[in-house]
Design a protein around this motif. Structure first.
Motif, short mmCIF file in Angstrom:
data_model
loop_
_atom_site.label_atom_id
_atom_site.label_comp_id
_atom_site.label_asym_id
_atom_site.label_seq_id
_atom_site.Cartn_x
_atom_site.Cartn_y
_atom_site.Cartn_z
N PHE A 1 -23.44 7.00 -16.34
CA PHE A 1 -23.64 6.12 -15.19
C PHE A 1 -22.50 5.13 -15.04
O PHE A 1 -22.38 4.48 -14.00
CB PHE A 1 -24.97 5.36 -15.35
N GLU A 2 -21.67 5.00 -16.06
CA GLU A 2 -20.52 4.11 -16.02
C GLU A 2 -19.32 4.79 -16.65
O GLU A 2 -19.47 5.61 -17.55
CB GLU A 2 -20.81 2.81 -16.78
N ALA A 3 -18.14 4.42 -16.17
CA ALA A 3 -16.92 4.88 -16.83
C ALA A 3 -16.71 4.07 -18.10
O ALA A 3 -17.39 3.06 -18.35
CB ALA A 3 -15.74 4.71 -15.89
N GLY A 4 -15.79 4.52 -18.94
CA GLY A 4 -15.48 3.80 -20.18
C GLY A 4 -15.98 4.53 -21.40
O GLY A 4 -16.46 5.67 -21.33
N ALA A 5 -15.89 3.87 -22.53
CA ALA A 5 -16.23 4.48 -23.81
C ALA A 5 -17.74 4.50 -24.04
O ALA A 5 -18.43 3.52 -23.79
CB ALA A 5 -15.56 3.73 -24.95
N HIS A 6 -18.24 5.64 -24.52
CA HIS A 6 -19.66 5.82 -24.81
C HIS A 6 -19.80 6.48 -26.18
O HIS A 6 -19.68 7.70 -26.31
CB HIS A 6 -20.33 6.69 -23.74
N PRO A 7 -20.05 5.68 -27.23
CA PRO A 7 -20.20 6.25 -28.57
C PRO A 7 -21.45 7.12 -28.68
O PRO A 7 -22.49 6.84 -28.06
CB PRO A 7 -20.34 5.01 -29.47
N TYR A 8 -21.35 8.18 -29.44
CA TYR A 8 -22.50 9.00 -29.80
C TYR A 8 -22.32 9.43 -31.25
O TYR A 8 -21.37 9.02 -31.92
CB TYR A 8 -22.69 10.18 -28.85
N VAL A 9 -23.23 10.25 -31.76
CA VAL A 9 -23.27 10.50 -33.20
C VAL A 9 -21.96 11.06 -33.74
O VAL A 9 -21.49 10.64 -34.80
CB VAL A 9 -24.43 11.46 -33.54
N LEU A 10 -21.34 11.99 -33.04
CA LEU A 10 -20.16 12.67 -33.57
C LEU A 10 -18.84 12.18 -32.96
O LEU A 10 -17.80 12.80 -33.16
CB LEU A 10 -20.29 14.18 -33.36
N GLY A 11 -18.88 11.10 -32.19
CA GLY A 11 -17.64 10.65 -31.60
C GLY A 11 -17.84 9.70 -30.45
O GLY A 11 -18.84 8.97 -30.39
N VAL A 12 -16.90 9.72 -29.51
CA VAL A 12 -16.93 8.83 -28.37
C VAL A 12 -16.53 9.62 -27.13
O VAL A 12 -15.51 10.32 -27.14
CB VAL A 12 -15.94 7.65 -28.56
N ASP A 13 -17.34 9.52 -26.08
CA ASP A 13 -16.95 10.05 -24.78
C ASP A 13 -16.25 8.96 -23.99
O ASP A 13 -16.60 7.78 -24.09
CB ASP A 13 -18.18 10.53 -24.00
N ASN A 14 -15.26 9.36 -23.17
CA ASN A 14 -14.44 8.38 -22.46
C ASN A 14 -14.20 8.79 -21.01
O ASN A 14 -13.07 9.09 -20.62
CB ASN A 14 -13.08 8.23 -23.16
N PRO A 15 -15.24 8.84 -20.17
CA PRO A 15 -15.00 9.17 -18.77
C PRO A 15 -14.19 8.09 -18.06
O PRO A 15 -14.32 6.90 -18.36
CB PRO A 15 -16.41 9.27 -18.18
N ASP A 16 -13.35 8.52 -17.14
CA ASP A 16 -12.44 7.64 -16.42
C ASP A 16 -12.91 7.54 -14.96
O ASP A 16 -13.62 8.42 -14.47
CB ASP A 16 -11.03 8.22 -16.49
N ASP A 17 -12.51 6.47 -14.28
CA ASP A 17 -12.95 6.29 -12.89
C ASP A 17 -11.80 6.17 -11.90
O ASP A 17 -11.96 5.62 -10.81
CB ASP A 17 -13.85 5.06 -12.78
#
Length: 377
Positions: free
Chosen positions: A183-199
């Protein structure tokens, strides 16, 4: 075929892709139509081959489908994805369905991506990827809930708490390397790493298509068996109709997404605390050199911001869909040069994008240049 429910068109998601995304949502027919892709039995016997009768319809008509059957993608997935993203008959597609459940009307939009790379850690990459966005309508037909799929789970919000495009379309930020929707851009930590969607790119409204009977095909959409037999990710996905609660009980799946919100409060705290360790890519420059592109980079030299990979993507100028190459290059020094091979037949300048990752998959902001430019220009 019945006409598409107009509500699916009205509330289709607005997808914001990362500028380095190689595998956008497209027609599911890409996996049956590409070159030497095949439909196989669990025994390995070939049932049908692309160009020789294989199609989405084949999944519902061949004799005796069984668990273990699979679609097998041939060769490098990037040229395949590039081929279909350049074809208006395949690109920018989602599959829509309407499901009454839990006192709401759920509009589901399933995204098919040809490949899921996750190649920075080597874990989780797999042929084929199904993701999903859903919108829940109340009794009067007004949107009141939204849920996005993220890895093995999902995240839910009230409609009024979600960003919208042109009022009616929820905006989904699609994470590079995983296709998890946020729902937002930026860093999103999860168990095995970090997702980083850009806007930085504008939203895209994909074309909505109806599912065929293949939606409940028993086989797997890809030949990847995963880590530990799929227990730790990396297994090619089941058909949408065989994905359990997500398909069968969308209201319950949304409720689960809401219940996870307190966990994200902790994730947000981790994200803010982690800003001190995110790599900072300060400049890039690029030049063509005998069938390859040489990319010079400079990073913030602070030890806490040390990067381990530079993700370099090459693009056709003027067309975001035409990603020519994607290469995660290991790096050790805060400045240096990496080389990325060009696909055969590419002429003229190319757009170069790069972002730096550390071992936790924290990512710098992506930078862009064009062959011939100098660092900092």
């Amino acid at each position: 075929m019945s006409p598409l429910d107009p509500r699916l068109e009205k509330h289709r998601p607005a997808l914001v892709y990362d500028p380095q995304e190689a595998y956008r949502a497209m027609s599911a027919a890409s996996i049956t139509d590409y070159r030497d892709n095949v439909l196989k039995r669990g025994t390995g016997d070939v049932v049908s081959r692309a160009g020789h009768g294989l199609s989405l319809q084949t999944l519902t008509t061949y004799n005796g489908p069984k668990d273990g059957d699979r679609l097998d993608e041939d060769g490098d997935p990037l040229p395949a994805s590039r081929h279909f993203q350049a074809d208006p008959n395949y690109r920018e597609r989602v599959y829509g369905r309407v499901k009454e459940d839990g006192g709401r009307t759920w509009l589901q939009y399933w995204l098919w991506c040809y490949y899921n790379p996750k190649h920075l850690l080597g874990l989780g990459k797999h042929e084929g990827d199904w993701e999903m966005v859903q919108v829940g309508l109340g009794a009067n037909g007004t949107p009141e809930a939204v849920t996005y799929s993220q890895h093995e789970g999902g995240e839910g919000h009230k409609w009024e708490d979600v960003k919208h495009f042109q009022n009616d379309h929820p905006i989904a930020y699609v994470a590079p390397l995983s296709h998890a929707c946020y729902f937002e851009a930026g860093a999103h930590p999860y168990v095995l790493g970090v997702d980083n969607p850009d806007d930085s790119l504008p939203p895209i409204l994909p074309r909505v298509e109806e599912f065929g009977d293949w939606r409940t095909w028993i086989g797997r959409w890809g030949n990847s068996t995963g880590v530990g037999g799929g227990k730790f990710g990396g297994r090619s996905p089941a058909s949408p109709g065989n994905q359990g609660q997500k398909w069968d009980s969308p209201n319950a799946w949304h409720t689960r997404g809401l219940a996870r919100k307190p966990l994200r409060i902790g994730s947000n705290a981790v994200r803010q605390a982690g800003r001190a360790t995110y790599p900072k890519l300060q400049s890039i420059g690029a030049e063509r050199d005998d069938g390859r592109v040489r990319v010079a980079y400079e990073l913030d030299p602070a030890r806490l911001r040390k990067a381990s990979y530079l993700l370099v993507t090459l693009h056709k100028p003027g067309d975001e869909r035409q990603l020519l190459a994607s290469s995660p290059e290991p790096i050790r020094a805060p400045q240096g040069v990496v080389e990325v091979p060009l696909p055969p037949g590419v002429t003229g300048d190319v757009v170069v994008r790069a972002s730096a990752y550390n071992v936790l998959r924290q990512r710098s902001d992506p930078l862009e240049t064009q062959t011939g430019d100098r660092p900092g220009e």
